[in-house]
Design a protein around this motif. Structure first.
Motif, PDB file in Angstrom:
ATOM      1  N   SER A 149       4.190   5.957  -7.659  1.00 50.17           N
ATOM      2  CA  SER A 149       4.328   4.656  -8.320  1.00 50.17           C
ATOM      3  C   SER A 149       5.024   4.786  -9.675  1.00 50.17           C
ATOM      4  O   SER A 149       5.898   3.990 -10.029  1.00 50.17           O
ATOM      5  CB  SER A 149       2.941   4.043  -8.477  1.00 50.17           C
ATOM      6  OG  SER A 149       2.974   2.941  -9.338  1.00 50.17           O
ATOM      7  N   ALA A 156       8.823   5.670  -9.661  1.00 54.42           N
ATOM      8  CA  ALA A 156       9.610   4.479  -9.339  1.00 54.42           C
ATOM      9  C   ALA A 156       9.726   3.560 -10.546  1.00 54.42           C
ATOM     10  O   ALA A 156      10.807   3.045 -10.853  1.00 54.42           O
ATOM     11  CB  ALA A 156       8.977   3.738  -8.166  1.00 54.42           C
ATOM     12  N   ARG A 213      -0.916  -1.801   3.387  1.00 53.45           N
ATOM     13  CA  ARG A 213      -1.678  -2.618   2.437  1.00 53.45           C
ATOM     14  C   ARG A 213      -2.455  -1.746   1.456  1.00 53.45           C
ATOM     15  O   ARG A 213      -2.561  -2.068   0.268  1.00 53.45           O
ATOM     16  CB  ARG A 213      -2.627  -3.537   3.202  1.00 53.45           C
ATOM     17  CG  ARG A 213      -3.286  -4.587   2.321  1.00 53.45           C
ATOM     18  CD  ARG A 213      -4.205  -5.489   3.115  1.00 53.45           C
ATOM     19  NE  ARG A 213      -4.795  -6.513   2.265  1.00 53.45           N
ATOM     20  CZ  ARG A 213      -5.850  -6.332   1.485  1.00 53.45           C
ATOM     21  NH1 ARG A 213      -6.412  -5.140   1.442  1.00 53.45           N
ATOM     22  NH2 ARG A 213      -6.325  -7.319   0.758  1.00 53.45           N
ATOM     23  N   ALA A 214      -2.974  -0.635   1.937  1.00 47.35           N
ATOM     24  CA  ALA A 214      -3.778   0.224   1.059  1.00 47.35           C
ATOM     25  C   ALA A 214      -2.946   0.724  -0.118  1.00 47.35           C
ATOM     26  O   ALA A 214      -3.452   0.847  -1.236  1.00 47.35           O
ATOM     27  CB  ALA A 214      -4.332   1.408   1.856  1.00 47.35           C
ATOM     28  N   GLU A 215      -1.683   0.978   0.129  1.00 45.40           N
ATOM     29  CA  GLU A 215      -0.845   1.474  -0.963  1.00 45.40           C
ATOM     30  C   GLU A 215      -0.552   0.360  -1.969  1.00 45.40           C
ATOM     31  O   GLU A 215      -0.413   0.606  -3.166  1.00 45.40           O
ATOM     32  CB  GLU A 215       0.463   2.047  -0.412  1.00 45.40           C
ATOM     33  CG  GLU A 215       0.216   3.210   0.535  1.00 45.40           C
ATOM     34  CD  GLU A 215       1.299   4.270   0.458  1.00 45.40           C
ATOM     35  OE1 GLU A 215       2.050   4.301  -0.535  1.00 45.40           O
ATOM     36  OE2 GLU A 215       1.397   5.076   1.414  1.00 45.40           O
ATOM     37  N   TRP A 246      -3.454   0.267  -4.235  1.00 45.93           N
ATOM     38  CA  TRP A 246      -3.326   1.286  -5.281  1.00 45.93           C
ATOM     39  C   TRP A 246      -2.412   0.805  -6.403  1.00 45.93           C
ATOM     40  O   TRP A 246      -2.762   0.866  -7.579  1.00 45.93           O
ATOM     41  CB  TRP A 246      -2.747   2.582  -4.702  1.00 45.93           C
ATOM     42  CG  TRP A 246      -3.759   3.479  -4.069  1.00 45.93           C
ATOM     43  CD1 TRP A 246      -3.886   3.761  -2.737  1.00 45.93           C
ATOM     44  CD2 TRP A 246      -4.800   4.222  -4.718  1.00 45.93           C
ATOM     45  NE1 TRP A 246      -4.936   4.629  -2.525  1.00 45.93           N
ATOM     46  CE2 TRP A 246      -5.508   4.934  -3.723  1.00 45.93           C
ATOM     47  CE3 TRP A 246      -5.200   4.351  -6.041  1.00 45.93           C
ATOM     48  CZ2 TRP A 246      -6.594   5.764  -4.013  1.00 45.93           C
ATOM     49  CZ3 TRP A 246      -6.273   5.184  -6.342  1.00 45.93           C
ATOM     50  CH2 TRP A 246      -6.962   5.870  -5.335  1.00 45.93           C
ATOM     51  N   ARG A 247      -1.269   0.306  -6.031  1.00 51.26           N
ATOM     52  CA  ARG A 247      -0.273  -0.044  -7.049  1.00 51.26           C
ATOM     53  C   ARG A 247      -0.703  -1.245  -7.874  1.00 51.26           C
ATOM     54  O   ARG A 247      -0.421  -1.316  -9.078  1.00 51.26           O
ATOM     55  CB  ARG A 247       1.075  -0.294  -6.363  1.00 51.26           C
ATOM     56  CG  ARG A 247       1.645   0.987  -5.785  1.00 51.26           C
ATOM     57  CD  ARG A 247       2.842   0.757  -4.897  1.00 51.26           C
ATOM     58  NE  ARG A 247       3.160   1.998  -4.172  1.00 51.26           N
ATOM     59  CZ  ARG A 247       4.182   2.128  -3.347  1.00 51.26           C
ATOM     60  NH1 ARG A 247       4.999   1.106  -3.119  1.00 51.26           N
ATOM     61  NH2 ARG A 247       4.395   3.275  -2.729  1.00 51.26           N
ATOM     62  N   SER A 272       7.632  -0.326  -9.251  1.00 55.38           N
ATOM     63  CA  SER A 272       6.676   0.588  -8.615  1.00 55.38           C
ATOM     64  C   SER A 272       6.227   0.047  -7.265  1.00 55.38           C
ATOM     65  O   SER A 272       5.985   0.815  -6.333  1.00 55.38           O
ATOM     66  CB  SER A 272       5.476   0.805  -9.529  1.00 55.38           C
ATOM     67  OG  SER A 272       4.579  -0.281  -9.437  1.00 55.38           O
ATOM     68  N   ALA A 296       8.594   1.024  -4.457  1.00 58.22           N
ATOM     69  CA  ALA A 296       8.731   2.443  -4.099  1.00 58.22           C
ATOM     70  C   ALA A 296       8.367   2.643  -2.634  1.00 58.22           C
ATOM     71  O   ALA A 296       7.575   1.887  -2.065  1.00 58.22           O
ATOM     72  CB  ALA A 296       7.827   3.284  -4.992  1.00 58.22           C
ATOM     73  N   ALA A 330       6.593   4.053   0.584  1.00 55.23           N
ATOM     74  CA  ALA A 330       5.203   4.443   0.807  1.00 55.23           C
ATOM     75  C   ALA A 330       5.089   5.955   0.882  1.00 55.23           C
ATOM     76  O   ALA A 330       6.063   6.652   1.161  1.00 55.23           O
ATOM     77  CB  ALA A 330       4.678   3.801   2.087  1.00 55.23           C
ATOM     78  N   LEU A 331       3.898   6.450   0.641  1.00 55.72           N
ATOM     79  CA  LEU A 331       3.708   7.898   0.580  1.00 55.72           C
ATOM     80  C   LEU A 331       3.980   8.582   1.917  1.00 55.72           C
ATOM     81  O   LEU A 331       4.505   9.688   1.947  1.00 55.72           O
ATOM     82  CB  LEU A 331       2.273   8.219   0.144  1.00 55.72           C
ATOM     83  CG  LEU A 331       2.056   8.488  -1.340  1.00 55.72           C
ATOM     84  CD1 LEU A 331       0.690   9.080  -1.570  1.00 55.72           C
ATOM     85  CD2 LEU A 331       3.127   9.412  -1.878  1.00 55.72           C
ATOM     86  N   GLN A 359       6.027   7.681   4.099  1.00 54.50           N
ATOM     87  CA  GLN A 359       7.405   7.479   4.539  1.00 54.50           C
ATOM     88  C   GLN A 359       8.349   8.366   3.734  1.00 54.50           C
ATOM     89  O   GLN A 359       8.039   8.716   2.603  1.00 54.50           O
ATOM     90  CB  GLN A 359       7.812   6.010   4.342  1.00 54.50           C
ATOM     91  CG  GLN A 359       7.029   5.054   5.231  1.00 54.50           C
ATOM     92  CD  GLN A 359       7.304   3.616   4.848  1.00 54.50           C
ATOM     93  OE1 GLN A 359       7.888   3.352   3.797  1.00 54.50           O
ATOM     94  NE2 GLN A 359       6.881   2.694   5.684  1.00 54.50           N
ATOM     95  N   ASP A 413      11.379   9.076   1.296  1.00 53.18           N
ATOM     96  CA  ASP A 413      11.843   8.286   0.166  1.00 53.18           C
ATOM     97  C   ASP A 413      13.322   7.949   0.325  1.00 53.18           C
ATOM     98  O   ASP A 413      14.167   8.830   0.274  1.00 53.18           O
ATOM     99  CB  ASP A 413      11.623   9.088  -1.118  1.00 53.18           C
ATOM    100  CG  ASP A 413      11.882   8.231  -2.341  1.00 53.18           C
ATOM    101  OD1 ASP A 413      12.497   7.167  -2.190  1.00 53.18           O
ATOM    102  OD2 ASP A 413      11.451   8.635  -3.425  1.00 53.18           O
TER     103      ASP A 413
END
Lengths: 237, 237
Positions: A211, A214, B164-166, B169-170, B215, B218, B220-221, B223, B225
């Motif tokens: 995060s 980015a 959605r969980a990410e 977090w953000r 952010s 960005a 997802a973890l 996936q 980048d």
DNA sequence: CCATGATTTGTACAAATGTACAAATCATCC
DNA sequence: GGATGATTTGTACATTTGTACAAATCATGG
């Protein structure tokens, strides 16, 4: 074979009450804040007599001071090491990620052997910061500002087109996010309806790094946003 | 103990003492935390007698409860309004920005006529959160979670490729950054060596919005980048 | 085994805390 | 003007607080 005569190795073996008090205080302060925890609470948690706290640390402030001095130096040294390593990374994006990781990682798990890791101390810092604790504020400013400046300057070198002041803002947001994640991890679990575990420090760190990298790369406020190029219509500010 | 500074005389001729007490308590709690402020501190700051506090709010917890109930409803209503407006924005990037703004703006300046704006109350929430205040925690969970879910879901609709969980977090990081900015604005001024004013709430909000929108976008973890292909920020629909 | 210094214990105390409550004051309507 | 209910005041009280300190206990070297 344990040799009781050697006086050199006595550090690890003794049931050191001073240590127990420090540890208990750290735990209690980081959860309930400085003012909500009494010296008697700490003593009881450490299995000590209230008088022992006074004996070892003179005052309650002195106890907090000792906790900070115990953690600050190792944590900043670890940060410097990681930062130096990050400096050698070639690719800009990889380097940014390494820099952010160098800042965040020691805050989650201290490089030293202190039990409980750095996460507890970082949470403590978060709480003290929120409470406006003067003792903590003084130490933090004079101990962490150097590291923060090094961190900021290094990002600025990697992103020279972004004004330094904006990098300050974004790294400030990083620290806030880091603090809040350690303070209320259960909120993440709740809002994600169980899909994410707020208490999973390793995963939290990965999310935070991704995060932040980015956000650091976003266009500066006084510059036009490049990604807006495809929307040729009006731009509201 | 509370710093003897601040404005004690502000409520000299207040006709409504109940209001003055609420206002003083809000101010003191948001600066020093709940535990560090005594009922007598509040009474003195409001120009009232300590007994009046008991009369109007029964207990110290009751006073805090009243502060929350006073602000939560207007603030969430304002957020809902802005969120509904944001929903109508066509462009994805513009919509994301509008959503984040809908979340952040009422936290900086309350839409209601309550003096002092929402920033003070948000800072109060930040401090209570850090102190682990139970009264505050209960109210927050049952009052703000609905709005937070709506906020998260709306972002998820605009960024369906991110789990959605990410997003949780953000947006959690967003709230942490928001809190920390209100708690220690002087740190921004200090680290930027005067180039940025941490107390400039409007500018802080712009920085936070810009940073957060980036952010959120960005990868997802889990996936790969996409930005690693060197093309900055280009995202295909 | 004892002397000595470090640590732990128990207790004390003044100050501050949240809250209760009766008396005093105020506002408002008859 | 006097009654009545709401508010403010002053004070009291039982706890809890941080800290101090003398006595007791411990560890250790001679």
């Amino acid at each position: 074979m344990v040799r009781p005569s050697a006086s050199d190795e006595s550090a690890a073996r003794k049931p050191n009450m001073r240590e127990a008090i420090l540890c208990a205080a750290e735990e209690l302060f980081s959860i309930n804040g400085f003012n909500a925890v009494s010296v008697r609470d700490i003593a009881q948690a450490a299995g000590a007599n209230p008088g022992s706290v006074t004996y070892h640390f003179k005052t309650k402030d002195g106890l907090l001071l000792e906790i900070y001095q115990r953690h600050c130096e190792p944590m900043n040294r670890r940060r410097s090491e990681l930062l130096t390593e990050a400096k050698r990374v070639r690719d800009v994006q990889d380097r940014l990620e390494a820099i952010v990781r160098a800042y965040v990682l020691p805050a989650f798990s201290s490089g030293s052997d202190l039990a409980g890791g750095g996460a507890r101390f970082t949470r403590l810092r978060a709480v003290m910061s929120a409470e406006g604790n003067e003792v903590a504020g003084r130490i933090i400013a004079q101990t962490f500002d150097d590291t923060s400046h090094a961190f900021i300057d290094m990002i600025h070198e990697s992103l020279p087109h972004i004004p330094r002041a904006e990098i300050v803002w974004r790294s400030h947001f990083l620290l806030g996010a880091l603090y809040y994640t350690l303070v209320t991890p259960e909120r993440v679990s709740r809002l994600s309806r169980g899909d994410a575990d707020g208490f999973d420090a390793a995963h939290a760190m990965e999310q935070l790094v991704r995060s932040t990298v980015a956000s650091l790369q976003a266009a500066a406020l006084d510059q036009p946003d490049p990604s807006r190029r495809r929307a040729v219509g009006q731009i509201k500010t």
